[in-house]
Scaffold this motif. Sequence first.
Motif, PDB file in Angstrom:
ATOM      1  N   UNK A  61     -30.464  57.858  27.815  1.00 12.66           N
ATOM      2  CA  UNK A  61     -29.916  57.170  28.985  1.00 12.66           C
ATOM      3  C   UNK A  61     -28.707  57.964  29.499  1.00 12.66           C
ATOM      4  N   UNK A  62     -28.729  58.408  30.768  1.00 10.60           N
ATOM      5  CA  UNK A  62     -27.614  59.229  31.271  1.00 10.60           C
ATOM      6  C   UNK A  62     -26.252  58.567  31.096  1.00 10.60           C
ATOM      7  N   UNK A  63     -26.178  57.251  31.118  1.00  4.48           N
ATOM      8  CA  UNK A  63     -24.869  56.585  31.017  1.00  4.48           C
ATOM      9  C   UNK A  63     -24.235  56.813  29.643  1.00  4.48           C
ATOM     10  N   UNK A  64     -25.063  57.100  28.633  1.00  2.91           N
ATOM     11  CA  UNK A  64     -24.533  57.285  27.277  1.00  2.91           C
ATOM     12  C   UNK A  64     -24.348  58.756  26.896  1.00  2.91           C
ATOM     13  N   UNK A  65     -24.766  59.669  27.761  1.00  2.00           N
ATOM     14  CA  UNK A  65     -24.709  61.112  27.425  1.00  2.00           C
ATOM     15  C   UNK A  65     -23.267  61.632  27.416  1.00  2.00           C
ATOM     16  N   UNK A  66     -22.938  62.458  26.425  1.00  4.57           N
ATOM     17  CA  UNK A  66     -21.598  63.047  26.363  1.00  4.57           C
ATOM     18  C   UNK A  66     -21.495  64.186  27.374  1.00  4.57           C
ATOM     19  N   UNK A  67     -20.470  64.175  28.238  1.00  2.00           N
ATOM     20  CA  UNK A  67     -20.292  65.301  29.160  1.00  2.00           C
ATOM     21  C   UNK A  67     -19.883  66.555  28.387  1.00  2.00           C
ATOM     22  N   UNK A  68     -20.086  67.724  28.990  1.00  2.00           N
ATOM     23  CA  UNK A  68     -19.792  68.983  28.294  1.00  2.00           C
ATOM     24  C   UNK A  68     -18.353  69.032  27.781  1.00  2.00           C
ATOM     25  N   UNK A  69     -17.430  68.436  28.555  1.00  2.00           N
ATOM     26  CA  UNK A  69     -16.018  68.563  28.158  1.00  2.00           C
ATOM     27  C   UNK A  69     -15.720  67.843  26.845  1.00  2.00           C
ATOM     28  N   UNK A  70     -16.599  66.908  26.424  1.00  2.00           N
ATOM     29  CA  UNK A  70     -16.397  66.247  25.134  1.00  2.00           C
ATOM     30  C   UNK A  70     -17.001  67.063  23.989  1.00  2.00           C
ATOM     31  N   UNK A  71     -17.682  68.162  24.322  1.00  2.00           N
ATOM     32  CA  UNK A  71     -18.476  68.868  23.316  1.00  2.00           C
ATOM     33  C   UNK A  71     -18.002  70.295  23.069  1.00  2.00           C
ATOM     34  N   UNK A  72     -16.864  70.695  23.675  1.00  3.41           N
ATOM     35  CA  UNK A  72     -16.448  72.100  23.581  1.00  3.41           C
ATOM     36  C   UNK A  72     -15.653  72.402  22.327  1.00  3.41           C
ATOM     37  N   UNK A  73     -15.664  73.672  21.962  1.00  5.35           N
ATOM     38  CA  UNK A  73     -14.862  74.161  20.844  1.00  5.35           C
ATOM     39  C   UNK A  73     -13.661  74.896  21.438  1.00  5.35           C
ATOM     40  N   UNK A  74     -12.516  74.904  20.768  1.00  3.83           N
ATOM     41  CA  UNK A  74     -11.318  75.579  21.270  1.00  3.83           C
ATOM     42  C   UNK A  74     -11.020  75.201  22.721  1.00  3.83           C
ATOM     43  N   UNK A 104     -31.184  48.593  19.648  1.00  5.78           N
ATOM     44  CA  UNK A 104     -31.948  48.134  18.478  1.00  5.78           C
ATOM     45  C   UNK A 104     -32.116  46.611  18.472  1.00  5.78           C
ATOM     46  N   UNK A 105     -31.072  45.895  18.860  1.00  6.62           N
ATOM     47  CA  UNK A 105     -31.114  44.435  18.755  1.00  6.62           C
ATOM     48  C   UNK A 105     -31.768  43.771  19.958  1.00  6.62           C
ATOM     49  N   UNK A 106     -31.801  44.480  21.098  1.00 10.74           N
ATOM     50  CA  UNK A 106     -32.357  43.874  22.310  1.00 10.74           C
ATOM     51  C   UNK A 106     -31.406  42.885  22.964  1.00 10.74           C
ATOM     52  N   UNK A 107     -30.162  42.819  22.507  1.00  9.63           N
ATOM     53  CA  UNK A 107     -29.189  41.932  23.160  1.00  9.63           C
ATOM     54  C   UNK A 107     -28.936  42.428  24.591  1.00  9.63           C
ATOM     55  N   UNK A 108     -28.760  41.478  25.510  1.00  6.51           N
ATOM     56  CA  UNK A 108     -28.477  41.873  26.908  1.00  6.51           C
ATOM     57  C   UNK A 108     -27.064  42.453  26.985  1.00  6.51           C
ATOM     58  N   UNK A 109     -26.921  43.571  27.731  1.00  8.75           N
ATOM     59  CA  UNK A 109     -25.596  44.174  27.828  1.00  8.75           C
ATOM     60  C   UNK A 109     -25.431  44.900  29.150  1.00  8.75           C
ATOM     61  N   UNK A 110     -24.163  45.150  29.475  1.00  3.93           N
ATOM     62  CA  UNK A 110     -23.845  46.054  30.578  1.00  3.93           C
ATOM     63  C   UNK A 110     -22.731  46.980  30.099  1.00  3.93           C
ATOM     64  N   UNK A 111     -22.622  48.138  30.741  1.00  2.00           N
ATOM     65  CA  UNK A 111     -21.722  49.192  30.268  1.00  2.00           C
ATOM     66  C   UNK A 111     -20.586  49.400  31.267  1.00  2.00           C
ATOM     67  N   UNK A 112     -19.355  49.432  30.760  1.00  2.00           N
ATOM     68  CA  UNK A 112     -18.209  49.866  31.561  1.00  2.00           C
ATOM     69  C   UNK A 112     -17.781  51.218  31.006  1.00  2.00           C
ATOM     70  N   UNK A 113     -18.044  52.311  31.757  1.00  8.42           N
ATOM     71  CA  UNK A 113     -17.716  53.644  31.224  1.00  8.42           C
ATOM     72  C   UNK A 113     -16.244  54.010  31.376  1.00  8.42           C
ATOM     73  N   UNK A 114     -15.710  54.721  30.397  1.00  8.00           N
ATOM     74  CA  UNK A 114     -14.328  55.198  30.396  1.00  8.00           C
ATOM     75  C   UNK A 114     -14.338  56.704  30.225  1.00  8.00           C
ATOM     76  N   UNK A 115     -13.403  57.379  30.914  1.00  8.39           N
ATOM     77  CA  UNK A 115     -13.184  58.806  30.701  1.00  8.39           C
ATOM     78  C   UNK A 115     -11.854  58.955  29.962  1.00  8.39           C
ATOM     79  N   UNK A 116     -11.914  59.309  28.672  1.00  8.54           N
ATOM     80  CA  UNK A 116     -10.670  59.341  27.891  1.00  8.54           C
ATOM     81  C   UNK A 116      -9.809  60.549  28.257  1.00  8.54           C
ATOM     82  N   UNK A 117     -10.425  61.612  28.808  1.00 11.57           N
ATOM     83  CA  UNK A 117      -9.605  62.740  29.284  1.00 11.57           C
ATOM     84  C   UNK A 117      -8.716  62.285  30.445  1.00 11.57           C
TER      85      UNK A 117
END
Length: 240
Positions: free
Chosen positions: A205-218, A21-34
């Motif tokens: 953007x694929x870098x921001x997409x939640x993997x299936x394992x973050x979206x499961x029930x039970x 939204x802001x247009x600020x320049x950024x880069x992403x460092x991804x983390x896997x919390x599992x």
Amino acid sequence: MIELHYAATPNGQKIAIMLEETGLAYRVTPYDIFEGDHLDPAFGTINPNHKLPAIVDHAPVDGGAPFAVFESGAILQYLAEKSGLLLDAEGRGRSLALQWLTWQVAGLGPMGGQASHFLRYAPDGQDYAVARYTRELERLLRVLENRLSEAPYLAGDAYSIADIAVWPGRAASHVMGIGFEGYPAIADWFDRIAARPAVRRAMNDPVFKAPDKYMGRNQRLSDDEWSNMFGDRMHGAVQR
Ligand SMILES: N[C@@H](CCC(=O)N[C@@H](CS)C(=O)NCC(=O)O)C(=O)O
């Protein structure tokens, strides 16, 4: 340049949307919390609470050393003030935006998080906890519905960081089986925000997409995954 330390959860998606939204320049460092990426001692110098998201501003406005910010609400406010966007500088609009932002980070987020924990990760047989947190979540959604029935956005007429804080919870609600049939104002607001170009860019953007394992029930976590997110490793990360 803003460095975003990111896990693909609603809290992280708030900041992805804000940066777009802001247009600020950024880069992403991804983390896997599992996998426990967030327990790295080096990350503790950026966020002493060892949770995502966090940012490091490598060009702070005071011209000083790189500056780290943790807690999604504080990050949204920091980026709004840096960019001069999505938060009034003063007055009622600013106060309303900060009221609803605080409502999200201190109420909706933690209560939704507990509902999510007991529905998605806890062992079976937690009926009291499931009922307690899902009922409180439904009460908070009624508060949100009431607000969006009287104003187009949470702070009033203008879209703000308060809307950005609340909006990404939509996916988590679906995972918990909460639909929006009984909440027409929320459903309309979700759609209006989803159509914003910056929100579409962030969510597509694929870098921001939640993997299936973050979206499961039970979910049935491995011992390592449980330790990283709720057990000994998570607690060990903050011992000195
Ligand atoms: N109040 C914090 C919550 C941060 C939080 O709980 N982040 C989660 C992901 S949404 C996390 O890092 N979980 C990892 C863990 O608890 O092990 C914020 O708003 O930034």
